[in-house]
Every structure is written in structure tokens, then in C-alpha cells.
Enzyme design. Structure first.
Site, PDB file in Angstrom:
ATOM      1  N   ASN A 168      19.575 -79.373  44.940  1.00  0.00           N
ATOM      2  CA  ASN A 168      20.688 -80.313  44.867  1.00  0.00           C
ATOM      3  C   ASN A 168      20.503 -81.220  43.663  1.00  0.00           C
ATOM      4  O   ASN A 168      19.380 -81.546  43.274  1.00  0.00           O
ATOM      5  CB  ASN A 168      20.774 -81.188  46.121  1.00  0.00           C
ATOM      6  CG  ASN A 168      22.073 -81.980  46.136  1.00  0.00           C
ATOM      7  OD1 ASN A 168      23.148 -81.404  46.308  1.00  0.00           O
ATOM      8  ND2 ASN A 168      21.995 -83.279  45.907  1.00  0.00           N
ATOM      9  N   TYR A 172      22.147 -90.800  41.703  1.00  0.00           N
ATOM     10  CA  TYR A 172      21.799 -91.951  42.523  1.00  0.00           C
ATOM     11  C   TYR A 172      21.063 -92.952  41.637  1.00  0.00           C
ATOM     12  O   TYR A 172      20.057 -92.594  41.018  1.00  0.00           O
ATOM     13  CB  TYR A 172      20.868 -91.547  43.673  1.00  0.00           C
ATOM     14  CG  TYR A 172      21.204 -90.230  44.360  1.00  0.00           C
ATOM     15  CD1 TYR A 172      22.415 -90.038  45.026  1.00  0.00           C
ATOM     16  CD2 TYR A 172      20.282 -89.176  44.359  1.00  0.00           C
ATOM     17  CE1 TYR A 172      22.701 -88.833  45.664  1.00  0.00           C
ATOM     18  CE2 TYR A 172      20.559 -87.969  44.998  1.00  0.00           C
ATOM     19  CZ  TYR A 172      21.765 -87.805  45.646  1.00  0.00           C
ATOM     20  OH  TYR A 172      22.045 -86.610  46.270  1.00  0.00           O
ATOM     21  N   ARG A 173      21.564 -94.181  41.603  1.00  0.00           N
ATOM     22  CA  ARG A 173      20.953 -95.174  40.717  1.00  0.00           C
ATOM     23  C   ARG A 173      19.490 -95.428  41.077  1.00  0.00           C
ATOM     24  O   ARG A 173      19.079 -95.244  42.230  1.00  0.00           O
ATOM     25  CB  ARG A 173      21.737 -96.487  40.793  1.00  0.00           C
ATOM     26  CG  ARG A 173      21.534 -97.206  42.116  1.00  0.00           C
ATOM     27  CD  ARG A 173      22.061 -98.620  42.061  1.00  0.00           C
ATOM     28  NE  ARG A 173      21.730 -99.332  43.266  1.00  0.00           N
ATOM     29  CZ  ARG A 173      22.624 -99.741  44.179  1.00  0.00           C
ATOM     30  NH1 ARG A 173      23.907 -99.517  44.009  1.00  0.00           N
ATOM     31  NH2 ARG A 173      22.222-100.386  45.248  1.00  0.00           N
ATOM     32  N   TRP A 186      19.547 -92.974  47.186  1.00  0.00           N
ATOM     33  CA  TRP A 186      20.455 -91.975  47.768  1.00  0.00           C
ATOM     34  C   TRP A 186      20.939 -92.540  49.092  1.00  0.00           C
ATOM     35  O   TRP A 186      20.170 -92.864  49.973  1.00  0.00           O
ATOM     36  CB  TRP A 186      19.804 -90.604  47.912  1.00  0.00           C
ATOM     37  CG  TRP A 186      18.432 -90.536  48.483  1.00  0.00           C
ATOM     38  CD1 TRP A 186      17.964 -91.119  49.626  1.00  0.00           C
ATOM     39  CD2 TRP A 186      17.326 -89.803  47.924  1.00  0.00           C
ATOM     40  NE1 TRP A 186      16.650 -90.797  49.825  1.00  0.00           N
ATOM     41  CE2 TRP A 186      16.237 -89.991  48.805  1.00  0.00           C
ATOM     42  CE3 TRP A 186      17.162 -89.002  46.801  1.00  0.00           C
ATOM     43  CZ2 TRP A 186      14.989 -89.411  48.569  1.00  0.00           C
ATOM     44  CZ3 TRP A 186      15.916 -88.422  46.575  1.00  0.00           C
ATOM     45  CH2 TRP A 186      14.865 -88.639  47.443  1.00  0.00           C
ATOM     46  N   GLU A 234      24.944 -77.707  42.134  1.00  0.00           N
ATOM     47  CA  GLU A 234      25.699 -78.395  41.078  1.00  0.00           C
ATOM     48  C   GLU A 234      25.529 -77.683  39.740  1.00  0.00           C
ATOM     49  O   GLU A 234      26.449 -77.681  38.914  1.00  0.00           O
ATOM     50  CB  GLU A 234      25.230 -79.849  40.936  1.00  0.00           C
ATOM     51  CG  GLU A 234      25.812 -80.818  41.960  1.00  0.00           C
ATOM     52  CD  GLU A 234      25.148 -80.763  43.323  1.00  0.00           C
ATOM     53  OE1 GLU A 234      24.115 -80.066  43.464  1.00  0.00           O
ATOM     54  OE2 GLU A 234      25.645 -81.423  44.260  1.00  0.00           O
ATOM     55  N   ASP A 283      28.154-103.498  41.946  1.00  0.00           N
ATOM     56  CA  ASP A 283      28.461-102.098  42.278  1.00  0.00           C
ATOM     57  C   ASP A 283      29.884-101.646  41.919  1.00  0.00           C
ATOM     58  O   ASP A 283      30.683-102.427  41.419  1.00  0.00           O
ATOM     59  CB  ASP A 283      28.178-101.886  43.773  1.00  0.00           C
ATOM     60  CG  ASP A 283      27.432-100.592  44.024  1.00  0.00           C
ATOM     61  OD1 ASP A 283      27.772 -99.578  43.376  1.00  0.00           O
ATOM     62  OD2 ASP A 283      26.502-100.582  44.858  1.00  0.00           O
TER      63      ASP A 283
HETATM   64  C1  LIG Z   1      27.784 -93.913  37.962  1.00  0.00           C
HETATM   65  C2  LIG Z   1      27.586 -93.434  39.364  1.00  0.00           C
HETATM   66  C3  LIG Z   1      26.549 -93.961  40.131  1.00  0.00           C
HETATM   67  C4  LIG Z   1      26.345 -93.542  41.439  1.00  0.00           C
HETATM   68  N1  LIG Z   1      25.321 -94.101  42.165  1.00  0.00           N
HETATM   69  C5  LIG Z   1      25.086 -93.663  43.418  1.00  0.00           C
HETATM   70  C6  LIG Z   1      24.001 -94.201  44.161  1.00  0.00           C
HETATM   71  O1  LIG Z   1      23.272 -95.073  43.708  1.00  0.00           O
HETATM   72  N2  LIG Z   1      23.785 -93.715  45.418  1.00  0.00           N
HETATM   73  C7  LIG Z   1      24.584 -92.737  45.971  1.00  0.00           C
HETATM   74  O2  LIG Z   1      24.316 -92.320  47.091  1.00  0.00           O
HETATM   75  N3  LIG Z   1      25.633 -92.237  45.289  1.00  0.00           N
HETATM   76  C8  LIG Z   1      25.900 -92.674  44.026  1.00  0.00           C
HETATM   77  N4  LIG Z   1      26.954 -92.162  43.326  1.00  0.00           N
HETATM   78  C9  LIG Z   1      27.830 -91.158  43.964  1.00  0.00           C
HETATM   79  C10 LIG Z   1      27.165 -89.800  44.058  1.00  0.00           C
HETATM   80  O3  LIG Z   1      26.693 -89.389  42.811  1.00  0.00           O
HETATM   81  C11 LIG Z   1      28.156 -88.766  44.602  1.00  0.00           C
HETATM   82  O4  LIG Z   1      28.515 -89.157  45.908  1.00  0.00           O
HETATM   83  C12 LIG Z   1      27.618 -87.346  44.614  1.00  0.00           C
HETATM   84  O5  LIG Z   1      28.652 -86.474  45.019  1.00  0.00           O
HETATM   85  C13 LIG Z   1      26.447 -87.176  45.526  1.00  0.00           C
HETATM   86  O6  LIG Z   1      25.998 -85.854  45.439  1.00  0.00           O
HETATM   87  P1  LIG Z   1      25.351 -85.096  46.677  1.00  0.00           P
HETATM   88  O7  LIG Z   1      26.474 -84.799  47.651  1.00  0.00           O
HETATM   89  O8  LIG Z   1      24.781 -83.853  46.077  1.00  0.00           O
HETATM   90  O9  LIG Z   1      24.326 -85.980  47.273  1.00  0.00           O
HETATM   91  C14 LIG Z   1      27.190 -92.568  42.002  1.00  0.00           C
HETATM   92  C15 LIG Z   1      28.218 -92.036  41.233  1.00  0.00           C
HETATM   93  C16 LIG Z   1      28.430 -92.463  39.937  1.00  0.00           C
HETATM   94  C17 LIG Z   1      29.555 -91.880  39.138  1.00  0.00           C
HETATM   95 MN   LIG Z   2      25.242 -81.810  46.271  1.00  0.00          MN
END
Ligand SMILES: Cc1cc2nc3c(=O)[nH]c(=O)nc-3n(C[C@H](O)[C@H](O)[C@H](O)COP(=O)(O)O)c2cc1C
Ligand SMILES: [Mn+2]
Length: 483
Positions: A168, A172-173, A186, A234, A283
Site C-alpha cells: 500500500n 500521511y503527514r 495514518w 497504488e 489541517d
Molecule cells: C496533502 C495531503 C495530506 C494528507 N495527510 C494525511 C494524513 O496525515 N493522514 C491520513 O490518514 N490521510 C492523509 N491524507 C489523505 C490520504 O492520503 C488519503 O485518504 C489516501 O487515500 C489514503 O490512502 P490509503 O487508503 O491507501 O490508506 C492526506 C492527503 C493529502 C492530499
Molecule cells: Mn491504498
């Protein structure tokens, strides 16, 4: 032609006058945020800060921060082209006869080219350091005044599902705690968190391998934010978006792969059971997320290019760069949503709704309470589950026109009858819900009400002038001396 890496994308932005090099020294502590915020609000260029204060590494921000830049990133004239490509695959049928089958071959070959490819070496390995590295070398932003520290904001976080072995990649910041450790934000509904929970449940592996890539070709970076189903790689979708496989290299110190073209790679692990206060952080919502406990990422090795570029973003009061990334998600995912919900004609997530707070949906209504069915389906659809307020309108309403939706929806509802409240999982960013991740959502059925729905009064027509009169007045208008 697919971009080979971040630099290639930067060159394309520059050629199209969508990038400005900032040659003066600017501080990654707050100042760069103010630059980036002003630039995005004016529809300005991406910014490449050549001299971020305190670091030798140049910093790129706002590279996706308009629809035009999203189009350059995805190499299309309109992101709708990506949606169309997806629709073509979804509509692909077993062709009739030999000629039909032969015609399909290029499409099948194209599909084969989406899968990521393992390669032996890559630019991200030009410098390999298993010790003596430090996050202080990079211009990591302190974004907003009340932030808990500096945050890596555009990382591609790679983990592996311990049950299926599937990769995956999520964005996530990461809060930089010191030179070699960060937070790992996450949220509980995301795949990284799910992998962590599964490992924890197994109770044997005390360390979860995690690898983080910063700066890659734009399709690969963008793929990290896509709300894909679990276990859908991805990197495969990135291959689809760029029309070329993503080349992956093995990490030095953990059993994961990262894009070979990355600018910077942080390899390491998360200790199962270890957590630390993360936040506050200005945020996506335009408000600060409160402190909370999140896992800790320990860096064991840094690999990078000789002269890396640090890619980042800021989030905050909308619209910011993330709005444009999200708007492209809205367009690209519509055909996929319509696979399950063909009655959906269009959707819109207005900037003020920060993705999860509001989704406007136009449907072709076919049966009583159809709007309710669509709401519940959306609440059951991947990350669309977060939708705090769903407004369903008839298909003649243009949901891209928020003022038209407001006008028609407000006229069409009897609030007590047409608003549904449900409990369900809410976005971790929601600060109004009674508990974190637990709250209510609202669905508004703003479609015309039917006799079969118990509505017995006549429904009025929308006011429209007749075409004939319009034509007559077209001619009379000038005669009357009006411009
Ligand atoms: C700039 C940016 C920062 C993000 N930061 C976070 C974060 O800190 N934590 C989080 O859970 N999702 C964050 N997201 C959203 C996730 O990247 C998004 O939900 C993604 O689909 C998660 O992928 P996953 O389903 O593979 O976990 C962020 C998105 C963007 C565009
Ligand atoms: Mn995913």
C-alpha cells in the site's frame, strides 16, 4: 510521454510558465506557507524555493495547485480525459469475431504495461546512508503558527499488508520529532493503520517495516492520495495514469520497494505498541487538528539523489493545493462510482466542504426514496463514507453550480421529511463530532417529491421563458437601445 521523475515534471511546469523559481532566501518556518497560500489563492505558479533558510535542498510547493497544473501533472488537456480512459476499460466487452479480438490486443497490451517493475538500481540510490543522516538537512516546513513542529506533508508512505503481502502507498503527514524519528499520522480508516492493526493482532512482529518516498514523477505522487480499495496497488494505478510502469527498487534495510526515481527515501520501521503525541497541525479543514497519539517512525537509512529536491505542500483554509488534487479525484472516480451507482449523473465536492463535509449528487430518480438509497450507498463506498452532508438532487440540477444547488435544494425540501440523520464513522479530522471517528451524518433528499412518496400536492414547474419570446427579444433588445 510519461515524466521520468520530479525534475522532468518541474521542467514541464516551467516550460508552460507554471513554475516560478524563488532565488531569495525564504524561511521554511511559516514564511513559505505564506508564499504558497498567497500564490494558490491567486491561481499563481508552482514555487521552487532555491534557498530555503537553513538547508541546501531546494523546495517545491504548489506543483498540483490548480486544474491546469493537475492537467500538466497527468499529461492531459482535461482531467475528464482520465475519467474517459477509465470508462473505456470499464465498458470493455468481449469483442465479436476475430477482427474485433485483434482490435482489442493493443488495449490488453496497454493493460500489461500498468504493472510496476522491479529494477536493480535507481537515482534514489545515488547516496546511501545508514548512519550520519539527519532530517535537519531538509527544509521541512513549520506550516502554521500553532503547529506542534515541522511536518513532512507530501510523503508516499509504503507498507505491506501482513496477511496478503500486498503493497500500500498512502500519503500521511509526518511530524519531525528529531533527526531520525517522526510521527506516522495514518488515520484509523486508512490502509497503513489497518496493516499496523493486523501486525499488532498477530502479536509476533514487534517492528513494522515502513518506507517513505519524497518527490517522484507526478502520477506516482498523486496515486498516494487516491481512495482506492484495500490491496489495490497504488503503483499499478500510477502506471495506468502515466501510461508506463513505475520502476521500483528494493530498500536497503527493510523488505519494501520504493519508486526508483524518488528524490529522497526514508527507510525504517514503526515499533508496534509505541505511540507519541502528534499535532497540533493546521489541517485541510482550515482549523487546527488537536493533539492525538500516533505511531512513531524510526529511520534506519536515508537514500537520495546527489542533489535532491524536497517536495511538499501546505493545507489550510480552502482552496489550497489539496483542493485541486481532490477535485481531480472527484472527476476521475466518477466513472468508478457510477459502476455501482449508474443513477448518479454527476457529483461535486465544493471547496468549502473540504471533501468529507459535503457531496452534492445529481441522480436520475427512478423509484420512491431513490435519493435515500444513493445516500446510504455513498456512506458505504470506501472513503466516501466520511461524507458528513450528502445533498441529492434531480438530474436537471447542475451540481457543479453550487448556487443553483442551494437555490433548488432549499426550495425543494420539507426539512423534517427530507433530512435523514445517521450515525457512522466520520473523518478523523472532524472536530465537531461527539467523539473522534464517531459521529452523525446528514442526507438531504432535495429531489422532486412523488405521489408514490406520499406527496399529494402538485409540484410546480421551474420558471423558464419560452424560446420564441427569447428570440423576439434578442431582436428587440438592440432596437430598444440596450447593449
Ligand atoms: C496533502 C495531503 C495530506 C494528507 N495527510 C494525511 C494524513 O496525515 N493522514 C491520513 O490518514 N490521510 C492523509 N491524507 C489523505 C490520504 O492520503 C488519503 O485518504 C489516501 O487515500 C489514503 O490512502 P490509503 O487508503 O491507501 O490508506 C492526506 C492527503 C493529502 C492530499
Ligand atoms: Mn491504498
Amino acid at each position: 510521454m510519461a515524466y521520468s521523475d520530479l525534475r522532468d515534471f518541474i521542467r514541464a511546469l516551467e516550460k508552460k510558465d507554471e513554475l516560478k523559481r524563488v532565488k531569495i532566501e525564504v524561511d521554511p518556518v511559516l514564511e513559505i506557507t505564506e508564499f504558497a497560500d498567497r500564490a494558490v489563492k491567486r491561481g499563481g505558479q508552482a514555487l521552487l524555493f532555491e534557498k530555503p533558510k537553513g538547508s541546501d535542498v531546494p523546495l517545491l510547493i504548489n506543483a498540483f495547485a490548480s486544474m491546469r497544473k493537475m492537467e500538466i501533472a497527468l499529461e492531459v488537456d482535461s482531467v475528464e480525459e482520465v475519467a474517459k480512459r477509465i470508462s473505456e476499460y470499464l465498458e470493455m466487452q468481449m469483442p465479436q469475431g476475430l477482427i474485433g479480438k485483434l482490435k482489442m490486443l493493443p488495449k490488453l497490451a496497454e493493460m500489461g504495461s500498468f504493472f510496476p517493475k522491479i529494477v536493480n538500481d535507481g537515482a534514489c540510490k545515488e547516496v546511501i546512508r545508514k548512519e550520519g543522516f539527519s532530517l535537519n538537512e531538509y527544509p521541512i516546513l513549520h506550516c502554521w503558527p500553532q503547529d506542534g513542529g515541522r511536518y513532512i506533508t507530501l510523503p508516499l508512505v509504503f507498507t505491506r499488508n501482513p496477511d496478503t503481502g500486498k503493497r500500500n502507498c498512502g500519503m500521511y503527514r509526518m511530524q519531525a520529532y528529531d533527526e531520525t524519528t517522526t510521527g506516522m499520522h495514518w488515520q484509523t480508516h486508512k490502509q497503513g493503520a489497518e496493516h499496523y492493526r493486523r501486525l499488532k493482532a498477530e502479536g509476533k512482529d514487534a517492528r513494522m517495516p515502513v518506507a517513505v518516498a519524497i518527490g517522484s514523477d507526478p502520477a506516482t505522487m498523486y496515486s498516494a492520495i487516491l481512495p482506492l480499495p484495500p490491496d489495490l496497488d497504488e503503483m499499478m494505478i500510477a502506471g495506468f495514469l502515466r501510461g508506463k510502469p513505475v520502476e521500483m527498487v528494493k530498500c536497503e534495510t527493510c523488505d519494501l520497494e520504493v519508486p526508483a526515481n524518488a528524490e529522497i527515501v526514508l527507510e525504517g520501521y514503526v515499533d508496534i505498541g509505541e505511540s507519541r503525541t502528534e499535532g497540533p497541525f493546521g489541517d485541510h479543514t482550515g482549523f487546527y487538528s488537536l493533539e492525538d497519539d500516533y505511531p512513531v517512525f524510526h529511520i534506519t537509512c536515508v537514500t537520495q539523489r546527489k542533489n535532491p529536491i524536497y517536495a511538499t505542500t501546505i493545507v489550510g483554509p480552502p482552496p489550497m493545493e489539496d483542493f485541486y488534487m481532490g477535485k481531480a479525484v472527484e472527476r476521475i472516480f466518477l466513472p468508478l462510482m457510477r459502476l455501482q451507482l449508474p443513477e448518479v449523473r454527476d457529483i461535486c465536492m465544493p471547496a468549502e466542504g473540504i471533501f468529507h463535509n459535503m457531496i452534492l449528487v445529481a441522480i436520475r430518480k427512478s423509484y420512491p426514496l431513490h435519493a435515500r438509497k444513493v445516500m446510504h450507498a455513498i456512506w458505504g463506498l470506501g472513503q466516501a463514507m466520511f461524507s458528513k452532508c450528502i445533498v441529492v438532487v434531480d438530474e436537471d440540477v447542475d451540481v457543479q453550480n453550487v448556487s443553483e444547488v442551494a437555490w433548488k435544494a432549499l426550495n425543494h425540501i420539507d426539512p423534517e421529511r427530507d433530512i435523514a440523520f445517521v450515525l457512522g464513522p466520520v473523518d478523523s479530522l472532524d472536530h465537531a463530532s461527539r467523539m473522534p471517528n464517531y459521529g452523525s451524518k446528514m442526507g438531504i433528499d432535495a429531489t422532486r417529491k412523488w405521489k408514490e412518496e406520499g406527496f399529494t400536492r402538485p409540484w410546480p414547474d421551474e420558471i423558464r421563458m419560452s424560446a420564441e419570446v427569447k428570440e423576439r427579444v434578442d431582436a428587440l433588445w438592440k432596437k430598444a437601445g440596450l447593449s
